[in-house]
Enzyme design. Structure first.
Site, PDB file in Angstrom:
ATOM      1  CG  ASP A  76      47.698  45.390  43.702  1.00  0.00           C
ATOM      2  OD1 ASP A  76      48.786  45.136  43.999  1.00  0.00           O
ATOM      3  OD2 ASP A  76      47.188  45.277  42.601  1.00  0.00           O
ATOM      4  CE  LYS A 101      55.183  44.313  44.839  1.00  0.00           C
ATOM      5  NZ  LYS A 101      53.786  44.216  44.074  1.00  0.00           N
ATOM      6  CD  GLU A 110      51.461  41.220  43.493  1.00  0.00           C
ATOM      7  OE1 GLU A 110      51.848  41.081  42.453  1.00  0.00           O
ATOM      8  OE2 GLU A 110      51.891  41.938  44.258  1.00  0.00           O
ATOM      9  CG  ASP A 142      50.272  39.309  38.479  1.00  0.00           C
ATOM     10  OD1 ASP A 142      50.500  40.279  37.955  1.00  0.00           O
ATOM     11  OD2 ASP A 142      50.226  39.345  39.702  1.00  0.00           O
TER      12      ASP A 142
END
Lengths: 619, 177
Positions: free
Chosen positions: A23, A85, A182, A204
């Site tokens: 992850d 990210k 994800e 999420d």
């Protein structure tokens, strides 16, 4: 947490291939694996599972990753990268919030790059450092090299962001089995753990990205019906809202980089405390000796962040509409991502879906665990009892047409993999090249969609205008990555395609970066190539042997001899040290078994449908 | 049988080639095939097999989507029967249908001008009803009466309505942003 996936008494026949799930998060990253049929998140030497996604570049070009890098955040913010990210596959223009960032941006087109004291680095390289640290952690914990990894990405990541993630993995020396969305990873972990069936929503909210996916879970099939999200919305923004409030409270207008970092850390701590308490005291020392002191109540926090919470609900509504469902159809809502610990989020989700969300699994770990379960299945460690994941493309793909308009060629939420062929013609006599601009997004104007790449087709046979028929095939694989091929239909000539990614790196960039990282050791590159080819050869031999054991009756005696001979040559060659010879032998075996593979597929599909028909008769 | 050589989607799922279709059975067979051909099942196999799995899975998705969506299924059936729906160049429509179209468009514009999501939702619901009734007549024309040219006319009308549906959807999306 106990996952009910163990099957007592069943042992894999082959030695297990070690596979990990990673992850790669905005604020922190994790690596997990399946050990003795159980998923397990791997710890560092000090028993910590979360690796802060922070990378620091030192003057001697070495790097610190994780907690060691955090220590530099306040004193060396220019060379310490957090939340990288957010920059993956992004240009400077996409990132209005970057005026707050303490980094020195390089003046380059395409994906952003940073000037550091160790030279110019791209977000891909920074992410690769995080992945390398996780890879090393896994090797240390498992005592062996890893065969491959499943790396998770936000479901709403576009092609450029996905490609950047895959490139980072390549740089880190990881074999990527699959990029996995994800929320889908979370659904796998949750679905297998709770034996869930029905339609579920996965909400999420991570450190920097928001995803909503609607999935249908039926007997071992995880089918994504629709997904939506916001690639630039996450827990970071809640910190930022508190930070802005602190500046207003303290009457500070322009803090220096170090102070800004300290205030932001204090804002995050306060936010996290408010998940447990009704108010949080804040004390943040400043570089001039003064300090910011205030108290943040949960009410104030909820007011400061109510717009952010609302911004998550719009994508939820859109995903429901795309899935053709209403709130009553949703059996459960699974919360994923550390930011879903905030009470304001839990309340908003409960209010919208009219049911309390499921919080059975640790929202920080569930994605890595799902990725590890999938990695283990992809490595071939499970046999035939594994599950099927059907995921979708999150954003429509289109091409630019006259007047800067988009023509959609692949609509969002189509099940992957998929392909679409489109015919183009030449508009000038003797024209031998053409350019196709591919964009991703829902808007009608090209300028409002994301530019993915320009594909330059060359080698079209010269004909009069309008006579050539160039069929361009857009293929999107299971990772959500686009590739383009083209052939002129009347002559059958394959067009050569040069890809100019708008925000990505081309293959030459990646090769250069890999070689840079081995700059002073030419033999390291050769050693790596040899190792890769040997692994590849071994995999191919194993796969071929397994195929022969199962289906050799599909081959004639002569065909069988040819495959055996090619396999023998590959085995012999791969004992040697010539990586090019191994590659040639592997290609030859691949070539020799093409027809066999094709027959096996037909056979397998016939068998599957025959089984279905029997079941239907029984029913 | 290679993916390219599979011309008939009904044969792929071993279903009778008719407009009225057992969708549960289609769903089950699609999943059964994907469970065998999805690229995830080839992650540990050779490159040749990976490519084959990708092609097959792509074909299965294309075939499933074509048969699942009624309008695409009708187009596909007509193509099998050698009838081209000529949606690009045949715009001949009954006058009353065209008048209706104008009314729909005016309502859409009004709803957009009012920025009313409720009005758009209402419009979308009525459109669905209208489309369902046309799909009913399509079933009769294709499966019972086998009047293919007449079915092609209905397909063209449905294509108009589907475009309207997409525009309503686009308006909803833009309004929500």
């Amino acid at each position: 947490m106990l996952l009910q996936i163990s099957e007592p008494g069943i042992k894999p026949l082959k030695p297990r291939r070690i596979a990990v799930g990673i992850d790669l998060g905005t604020t922190h990253s994790l690596v997990a694996t399946v050990d003795d049929q159980r998923p397990k998140v791997l710890e560092d030497g000090q028993g910590r599972v979360l690796l802060p996604s922070v990378v620091h570049y030192r003057a001697d070009h070495t790097v610190d990753v994780g907690y060691e890098a955090i220590a530099w955040q306040n004193d060396d913010p220019e060379n310490t990268f957090v939340s990288v990210k957010r920059y993956m596959g992004r240009g400077r223009d996409d990132l209005p919030e970057t005026h707050n960032a303490p980094y020195r941006f390089a003046d380059v087109p395409g994906m952003v790059q940073f000037e550091t004291r160790a030279g110019t680095v791209s977000p891909v390289q920074i992410s690769a450092e995080i992945l390398k640290a996780l890879r090393e952690r896994a090797i240390r914990a498992l005592g062996d090299d890893i065969a491959g990894a499943v790396i998770t990405v936000p479901a709403y990541f576009d092609d450029a962001q996905r490609q950047a993630t895959k490139d980072a993995a390549k740089l880190a020396g990881l074999e990527v089995f699959r990029l996995l969305n994800e929320p889908t990873a979370a659904a796998v972990a949750y679905g297998l753990d709770q034996a869930a069936e029905g339609v579920y929503a996965v909400y999420d909210l991570g450190g920097g990205t928001f995803d909503i996916s609607i999935l249908k879970l039926t007997r071992g099939v995880f089918e994504v019906l629709a997904t939506n999200g916001d690639p630039a919305l996450g827990g970071d923004d809640f910190d930022r809202a508190v930070y802005d409030w602190m500046l207003r409270e303290a009457g500070i207008s322009a803090p220096n980089a170090g102070d800004a970092r300290r205030l932001l850390s204090a804002a995050r701590e306060a936010k996290e405390r408010l998940s447990e308490q009704d108010s949080a005291p804040i004390i943040a020392p400043l570089s001039d000796g003064a300090a910011v002191r205030c108290t943040l109540s949960r009410e104030t926090f909820d007011t400061l962040t109510s717009d952010l919470v609302k911004r998550t609900i719009t994508p939820v509504r859109k995903a429901l509409r795309d899935a053709g469902l209403s709130i009553e159809d949703i059996k459960g809502v699974v919360l994923v991502g550390g930011a879903t610990r905030m009470p304001c989020i839990r309340k908003a989700v409960a209010d919208f879906f009219q049911q309390p969300p499921r919080v059975d699994l640790d929202p920080d770990k569930v994605v890595a665990i799902g990725a590890a379960l999938q990695a283990n299945a992809l490595a071939g460690n499970r046999g035939d009892d594994d599950w099927l994941l059907l995921d979708v493309i999150p954003l429509s793909l289109g091409i630019e047409t006259m007047g800067g308009l988009t023509e959609k060629i692949i609509p969002r939420n189509s099940t992957l993999p998929l392909a679409r062929a489109q015919d183009f013609t030449t508009w000038k006599d003797g024209q031998t090249a053409m350019s196709i601009h591919v964009v991703q997004g829902e808007r009608e104007l090209v300028s409002e969609c994301r530019s993915l790449a320009r594909f330059e087709l060359r080698g079209i046979p010269p004909m009069v205008a309008g006579a050539a028929r160039v069929r361009v095939t857009f293929q999107v694989d299971a990772d959500g990555l686009l590739s383009v091929s083209a052939a002129e239909q009347t002559s059958g000539v394959e067009a050569k395609i040069e890809v100019k990614p708008s925000y990505g790196l081309n293959d030459a960039d990646i090769t250069r970066m890999i070689e840079d990282s081995y700059k002073h050791a030419r033999h390291d590159i050769e050693a790596r190539r040899l190792r890769e080819q040997k692994v590849e050869a071994l995999r191919l031999i194993e796969a071929t042997e397994a195929a022969l054991a199962e289906d050799s009756e599909l081959l004639s005696a002569d065909e069988l001899v040819v495959i055996h001979e090619n396999m023998r040559i590959l085995k012999e060659t791969s004992d040697g040290n010539d990586w090019e010879a191994i590659k040639k032998a592997a290609d030859a075996l691949n070539e020799a078994s093409t027809e066999f593979a094709s027959r096996r597929m037909n056979h397998s599909i016939r068998k599957a449908l025959a089984g279905q028909k029997l079941e239907e008769l029984d029913a | 049988m290679t993916p390219e050589a599979t011309r008939n989607y009904f044969e792929l799922f071993q279903l009778p080639p008719s407009f009225q279709l057992d969708l549960d059975r289609l769903d089950r067979r699609y999943r059964e095939i994907q469970a065998r051909v999805h690229p995830d099942k080839a992650a540990h196999l050779s490159d040749t097999e990976k490519r084959l799995f990708l092609q097959w899975a792509t074909l299965a998705n294309e075939a499933y989507n074509t048969l699942k969506r009624p309008l695409d299924r009708a187009r596909y059936l007509l193509r099998i029967h050698g009838v081209d729906t000529r949606e690009e160049d045949n715009t001949a429509m009954p006058p009353e249908f065209l008048l209706e179209q104008i009314e729909w468009r005016e309502e859409l514009q009004a709803a957009v001008a009012l920025k009313s999501l409720t009005a758009l939702d209402g419009l979308a619901a009525r459109l669905r009803k209208e489309m369902n009734s046309l799909l009913g007549s399509l079933a009769t024309l294709l499966d019972v009466e086998r009047r293919h040219p007449a079915a092609a006319d209905v397909v063209r009308q449905l294509a108009f309505l589907e475009k309207l549906g997409r525009d309503i959807d686009q308006a909803q999306t833009e309004l929500e942003e």
